[in-house]
Write a protein that holds these residues in place. Structure first.
Motif, PDB file in Angstrom:
ATOM      1  N   GLN A 190       0.833  -1.211   0.000  1.00  0.00           N
ATOM      2  CA  GLN A 190       0.000   0.000   0.000  1.00  0.00           C
ATOM      3  C   GLN A 190       0.863   1.256   0.000  1.00  0.00           C
ATOM      4  O   GLN A 190       0.580   2.219  -0.720  1.00  0.00           O
ATOM      5  N   VAL A 191       1.927   1.260   0.786  1.00  0.00           N
ATOM      6  CA  VAL A 191       2.825   2.419   0.838  1.00  0.00           C
ATOM      7  C   VAL A 191       3.469   2.644  -0.535  1.00  0.00           C
ATOM      8  O   VAL A 191       3.558   3.783  -1.021  1.00  0.00           O
ATOM      9  N   LEU A 192       3.913   1.555  -1.166  1.00  0.00           N
ATOM     10  CA  LEU A 192       4.548   1.675  -2.484  1.00  0.00           C
ATOM     11  C   LEU A 192       3.548   2.145  -3.539  1.00  0.00           C
ATOM     12  O   LEU A 192       3.895   2.948  -4.416  1.00  0.00           O
ATOM     13  N   ASN A 193       2.317   1.659  -3.457  1.00  0.00           N
ATOM     14  CA  ASN A 193       1.287   2.094  -4.417  1.00  0.00           C
ATOM     15  C   ASN A 193       0.999   3.584  -4.289  1.00  0.00           C
ATOM     16  O   ASN A 193       0.816   4.287  -5.289  1.00  0.00           O
ATOM     17  N   VAL A 235       8.963  -0.486  -8.915  1.00  0.00           N
ATOM     18  CA  VAL A 235       9.912  -1.412  -9.528  1.00  0.00           C
ATOM     19  C   VAL A 235      11.182  -1.457  -8.672  1.00  0.00           C
ATOM     20  O   VAL A 235      11.818  -0.427  -8.445  1.00  0.00           O
ATOM     21  N   MET A 236      11.536  -2.659  -8.204  1.00  0.00           N
ATOM     22  CA  MET A 236      12.732  -2.766  -7.380  1.00  0.00           C
ATOM     23  C   MET A 236      13.982  -2.585  -8.231  1.00  0.00           C
ATOM     24  O   MET A 236      14.180  -3.266  -9.233  1.00  0.00           O
ATOM     25  N   ILE A 237      14.841  -1.663  -7.810  1.00  0.00           N
ATOM     26  CA  ILE A 237      16.088  -1.370  -8.519  1.00  0.00           C
ATOM     27  C   ILE A 237      17.258  -2.129  -7.908  1.00  0.00           C
ATOM     28  O   ILE A 237      18.059  -2.746  -8.599  1.00  0.00           O
ATOM     29  N   ASP A 238      17.336  -2.097  -6.585  1.00  0.00           N
ATOM     30  CA  ASP A 238      18.469  -2.725  -5.903  1.00  0.00           C
ATOM     31  C   ASP A 238      18.011  -3.204  -4.529  1.00  0.00           C
ATOM     32  O   ASP A 238      17.604  -2.397  -3.689  1.00  0.00           O
ATOM     33  N   ASP A 253       4.681   7.347  -7.964  1.00  0.00           N
ATOM     34  CA  ASP A 253       5.330   8.372  -8.785  1.00  0.00           C
ATOM     35  C   ASP A 253       6.659   8.818  -8.182  1.00  0.00           C
ATOM     36  O   ASP A 253       7.243   9.814  -8.624  1.00  0.00           O
ATOM     37  N   LYS A 254       7.130   8.074  -7.163  1.00  0.00           N
ATOM     38  CA  LYS A 254       8.360   8.467  -6.483  1.00  0.00           C
ATOM     39  C   LYS A 254       9.373   7.322  -6.464  1.00  0.00           C
ATOM     40  O   LYS A 254       9.022   6.148  -6.592  1.00  0.00           O
ATOM     41  N   GLY A 279      12.344   2.081  -7.814  1.00  0.00           N
ATOM     42  CA  GLY A 279      12.091   3.151  -8.763  1.00  0.00           C
ATOM     43  C   GLY A 279      10.612   3.479  -8.805  1.00  0.00           C
ATOM     44  O   GLY A 279       9.822   2.950  -8.003  1.00  0.00           O
ATOM     45  N   LYS A 280      10.222   4.297  -9.734  1.00  0.00           N
ATOM     46  CA  LYS A 280       8.805   4.657  -9.868  1.00  0.00           C
ATOM     47  C   LYS A 280       8.001   3.442 -10.307  1.00  0.00           C
ATOM     48  O   LYS A 280       8.537   2.499 -10.891  1.00  0.00           O
TER      49      LYS A 280
END
Length: 495
Positions: free
Chosen positions: A373-376, A472-475, A380-381, A468-469
Motif C-alpha cells: 500500500q505504501v509503495l502504491n 519497480v525494485m532497482i536494488d 510516482d516516487k 524506482g517509480k
C-alpha cells in the motif's frame, strides 16, 4: 425552620472536619512536581524503579526547554534524572515535593525543595564505625576497585555511565575461608542493625521508614549477589534464596525486580547462560514454566510477567512467547499486567504477525498499513527503504546520514521509508523519538513469516533497498546513506 445554635455549631464542625479530611486526601493524591530547565537538545528522562505496583508509571520523558511535570508515585522513592550526555543524578522524593532540575550539555542536577534526611536514623557511633571499617578491610581481601585500569564507559538512550573494573582475588575465597565467613557475618550484623534501628525509631515518618527498610534489604542483597558471583559460594546462594529476600512482602518492595529476576536466573532456570550466540542468552521459558515450584500468589504472577518480558529481550521465538502469553491471560486475567504486555509484545501477539504475502506495518502514528500500500501510494516516487532497529548500534550511528540524505532530496520525488525489525514496540517508539523519525516510520509486524523479507534475504541490518517509480525494485542491497553512490543512483531514477 430554625436550628438551635448548638446544632448549627455541630453541623459546621462536621463540615470543617470533612473539608479538612478531603483537603488531606487531595494533598496525598498530588504527585511530585518537577520544574525543568533544559539547556540541551536532549530529551530528559525522569524515572524510578519499575515494580509490580507501578508497571507503567515509572518513567516520564521531557522534550521541552522549560517544562513542569507531575510524577505520580507511591509514597517515597528515589528518582533518577538523566540525558544521554550526562551522568544520572538521584533524589529522594515523596508526594507533594517540588524538585528543580537544571540540565546542561554535560550534567544534570536536581534539588528537592523538601529535604528528606534518610541517614538521620543511623548515628555513626564508634561501634558502627568499627563494623564499617572491618567490612571494608575484609572486602579488600577478596576484591577491590581497580583504578589503575581505564574506566569502562558506556551510553544508553538517556544516560552515560562509567565504572572501574574489579580486581578479584578468587583463590582467596578458599584460602581465606575464615575471613570470608567473618565478612558474611558482619554484613548480616550490619543489615540487622539498620533494620532494627528503623523498627525502634520513634519517628512518625512510617512511610519513609518502610521505604528505607526496602532499600536496605535491596542493598544487602546486592552486596551478597556480588560475593556470590565472585565466589559461587553455596552458603551465599542459600542466603540469597532465603526468606530474608524471597517472601510474600517482596511484591511490595520497590526494588522487587532487582531481587526477583536474579532469583529466577539462579534458582528457577536450569539451563546455564549461553554465551555462544551474538549476545548472552538466558532461557526464561524455564523461568515461566517452573516458577510455580518456587513462588505463589501475586509474586508468582509477577515473576511470570517478568519472564515474558525477558523472553522478548532474549529474542525468544514468537511461537514460544505467544503460547505463554495466552496461558498467562487464561490463568490470571489481570488487566493492568495485560495492558503492559500488549505494549511490549505487540509485535508478536498481533494476529497479523502470521501474514505471509505482504509486509504488515505499524506506523508511528498508530495506524496499520502494508508495504504494498505504501509503495502504491508512492508510485510516482523513488523509494529508499532503511531497515533498522533500536538495538542496532550501526543503524543508529548512520541514522544522521540517512536524515541528511533525506533533507537533500526533500523537494524531489523521493520517499525515505524507515522499517524497524524491533519486536518491542516501546523501545522502537523511544528510539524513533530520539532519532527524529516522525514520518514514514514503521514497525514490521510479521518479520518472522514475511515472504518479502525471505526474498530479499534480510539477515543483517542496517540494510537498504531502492525502488524506482511504479514500485519497480532497482536494488535489493542498495548503497548506504553515507555513500556518494546512492545520491547518483537516486538522481538517475528521479529524472
Amino acid at each position: 425552620m430554625k436550628f438551635p445554635k448548638y446544632l448549627l455549631f455541630v453541623l459546621n464542625l462536621i463540615f470543617l472536619l470533612n473539608s479538612a479530611c478531603k483537603s488531606q486526601e487531595d494533598k496525598k493524591s498530588t504527585g511530585v512536581i518537577f520544574i525543568i530547565k533544559n539547556e540541551t537538545n536532549n530529551p530528559l528522562l525522569i524515572r524510578t524503579e519499575q515494580y509490580y505496583h507501578n508497571i507503567q508509571n515509572y518513567e516520564i520523558k521531557s522534550h521541552k526547554i522549560n517544562d513542569t511535570i507531575i510524577f505520580k508515585g507511591n509514597g517515597y522513592m528515589y528518582v533518577y534524572l538523566s540525558h544521554k550526555d550526562a551522568y544520572a543524578d538521584t533524589v529522594l522524593v515523596a508526594n507533594n515535593d517540588t524538585v528543580k532540575i537544571h540540565a546542561t550539555a554535560t550534567s544534570i542536577k536536581a534539588v528537592n525543595i523538601s529535604t528528606h534526611q534518610e541517614n538521620k536514623f543511623f548515628t555513626p557511633g564508634d561501634s558502627r564505625k568499627s563494623i564499617t571499617f572491618k567490612i571494608d578491610s575484609l572486602s579488600r581481601l577478596f576484591y577491590s576497585i581497580n583504578t589503575k585500569l581505564p574506566a569502562l564507559k558506556g551510553y544508553s538512550e538517556f544516560s552515560k555511565f562509567q565504572t572501574y573494573p574489579l580486581k578479584v582475588n578468587r583463590p582467596a575465597f578458599v584460602a581465606k575461608a575464615t575471613a570470608f565467613s567473618q565478612l558474611l557475618s558482619l554484613l548480616y550484623k550490619d543489615y540487622n542493625y539498620k533494620i532494627s534501628t528503623l523498627s525502634s525509631s520513634g519517628d512518625n515518618s512510617q512511610r519513609l521508614i518502610t521505604f528505607l527498610k526496602y532499600k536496605i534489604n535491596a542493598d544487602y542483597y546486592e552486596k551478597l549477589s556480588l560475593l556470590f558471583n565472585l565466589s559461587n559460594s553455596k552458603s551465599v546462594a542459600d542466603s540469597l534464596n532465603s526468606q530474608t529476600f524471597i517472601n510474600n512482602d517482596l511484591i511490595n518492595n520497590p526494588y522487587c525486580n532487582k531481587i526477583l529476576i536474579p532469583f529466577l536466573k539462579r534458582k528457577v532456570i536450569l539451563q546455564k547462560a549461553d554465551y555462544s550466540r551474538s549476545k548472552e542468552y538466558i532461557n526464561f521459558k524455564e523461568a515461566y514454566d517452573y516458577a510455580p515450584n518456587f513462588l505463589k500468589g501475586d509474586l508468582l504472577k509477577y515473576a511470570r510477567y517478568l519472564s515474558l518480558e525477558k523472553m522478548m529481550e532474549y529474542d525468544e521465538s514468537a511461537i514460544e512467547i505467544k503460547k505463554r502469553y495466552i496461558d498467562f491471560n487464561n490463568l490470571y486475567n489481570d488487566p493492568k499486567l495485560d495492558a503492559s504486555l500488549k505494549q511490549t509484545l505487540s509485535g508478536i501477539i498481533n494476529d497479523k504477525t502470521q501474514a505471509v504475502e505482504d509486509l504488515i506495518l505499524y506506523g508511528i502514528d498508530g495506524k496499520e498499513t502494508t508495504l504494498r500500500q505504501v509503495l502504491n501510494e508512492a508510485k510516482d516516487k523513488v523509494v529508499y527503504i532503511d531497515f533498522w532497529a533500536s538495538w542496532c548500534a550501526p543503524c543508529r550511528e548512520v541514522m544522521p546520514k540517512s536524515l541528511s540524505l533525506k533533507k537533500e532530496f526533500q523537494n524531489k520525488s523521493v520517499l525515505f521509508l524507515y522499517l524497524s525489525i524491533d519486536k518491542d514496540r516501546l523501545k522502537w517508539e523511544e528510539a524513533s523519538g530520539i532519532e527524529g523519525l516522525r514520518y514514514n516510520n514503521y514497525q514490521i509486524l510479521n518479520q518472522d513469516n514475511s515472504k518479502f523479507l525471505k526474498q530479499i534475504a534480510l539477515s543483517v541490518i542496517p540494510r537498504y533497498v531502492l525502488y524506482g517509480k511504479n514500485s519497480v525494485m532497482i536494488d535489493k542491497n542498495a548503497p548506504g546513506p553515507s555513500s556518494e553512490e546512492i545520491k547518483k543512483l537516486i538522481n538517475s531514477y528521479i529524472k
